[in-house]
Write an enzyme that holds these catalytic residues in place. Sequence first.
Site, PDB file in Angstrom:
ATOM      1  N   ASN A 170       0.784  -1.245   0.000  1.00 47.29           N
ATOM      2  CA  ASN A 170       0.000   0.000   0.000  1.00 47.29           C
ATOM      3  C   ASN A 170       0.812   1.289   0.000  1.00 47.29           C
ATOM      4  OD1 ASN A 170      -2.644  -0.695  -0.445  1.00 47.29           O
ATOM      5  ND2 ASN A 170      -3.017  -1.207   1.697  1.00 47.29           N
ATOM      6  N   SER A 279      -5.978 -10.824   3.014  1.00 48.38           N
ATOM      7  CA  SER A 279      -5.414  -9.473   3.134  1.00 48.38           C
ATOM      8  C   SER A 279      -4.301  -9.316   2.108  1.00 48.38           C
ATOM      9  CB  SER A 279      -4.865  -9.255   4.543  1.00 48.38           C
ATOM     10  OG  SER A 279      -3.724 -10.079   4.745  1.00 48.38           O
ATOM     11  N   TRP A 301       1.321  -7.925  12.458  1.00 48.25           N
ATOM     12  CA  TRP A 301       0.959  -7.996  13.892  1.00 48.25           C
ATOM     13  C   TRP A 301      -0.445  -7.436  14.078  1.00 48.25           C
ATOM     14  CZ3 TRP A 301       2.995 -10.609  17.778  1.00 48.25           C
ATOM     15  CH2 TRP A 301       2.560 -10.337  19.077  1.00 48.25           C
ATOM     16  N   HIS A 331     -11.407  -8.964   6.052  1.00 44.41           N
ATOM     17  CA  HIS A 331     -10.259  -9.817   6.362  1.00 44.41           C
ATOM     18  C   HIS A 331     -10.392 -10.434   7.749  1.00 44.41           C
ATOM     19  CE1 HIS A 331      -8.664  -7.918   2.854  1.00 44.41           C
ATOM     20  NE2 HIS A 331      -8.502  -6.755   3.448  1.00 44.41           N
TER      21      HIS A 331
END
Length: 359
Positions: A170, A279, A301, A331
């Site tokens: 991203n 994801s 995480w 997700h």
Amino acid sequence: MRSIRKRWTICTISILLIFYKTTEIARTDEHQDSPLNGDGELTLSRLMVNSSDKILRKEGSAVFSHAGAGWKINSSLALEIRKDILRFLDAERDVSVVKSSFKPGDVIHYVLDRRRTLNISQNLHSLLPEVSPMKSRRFQTCAVVGNSGILLGSGCGKEIDSHDFVIRCNLAPVVEFAADVGTKSDFITMNPSVVQRAFGGFRNESDRAKFVHRLSMLNDSVLWIPAFMVKGGEKHVEWVNALILKNKLRVRTAYPSLRLIHAVRGYWITNKVQIKRPSTGLLMYTLATRFCDEIHLYGFWPFPKDVYGNLVKYHYYDELKYKYFSKAGPHRMPLEFKTLNLLHNKGALKLTTGKCEQQ
């Protein structure tokens, strides 16, 4: 008569011994690292997790306290995972559609919203690669860098940059966080929503200049834009394409195939990992198995606190809030993480969630 009884007794004892030995072998096998069954299909239902994340809810991040020290690659398991994934998708081909796939004016249905359609514009078509940007590429070690705040203070920048190929998610900023996240970027994903969230929707020239500067840092890197997923981001994709062409940026654009998401989800669902939609991080790991002999994950995480109880930002670079356990979201990140953690423990990949050793 005694002789017959003796023979029966010996026979019975032998059968019991065989049964006991077979049971012991079966128990021993369950604790070995052999990931395969007889026909070569990964028994991920045993390696992985079930569809419940109640354990995650109850115990939280403390379950996943592990160090990278002493980790060793299980090359045979990594190879078998690659082979199994190839039964569902060809990452070299599915990483991007190519120019010959469409012509300007073609109408296609969105992958996750089949009722809506998209017209292939001239700009989009001109930026489609002639061949897969990952054609015939292979690397010894790869880093897949997620965007969790767990990276802050990790000092992992040099280690990340030392890998042969670095995948980032991203279009996350790197320069101001280089000590923790590194700067090397060979393959970068960019959801259309990034235009609005990080670059003000290109409302003014300053926003556009900021975006162009960010892309100019990528040079010959692959910029991976999921343009065909859902309706809503098409104008952002067109704006991005126009800026790339106008400024003659050297970035190599890629647009994932129409089957990629379903193929990746099919692989994990078949192996008893009940995700809703993979994801970006899980997508990148799945694709990386095709090109990388050894995969290292950073910035994964999905918990609000680390193993010491300290707060962890959702993204290392902003203040975005997110409910990790929300059933409404697309997700299931804690479930994905638990799966990746188990693969780390088996040596299929290395998952770094703490500080890196200074090189």
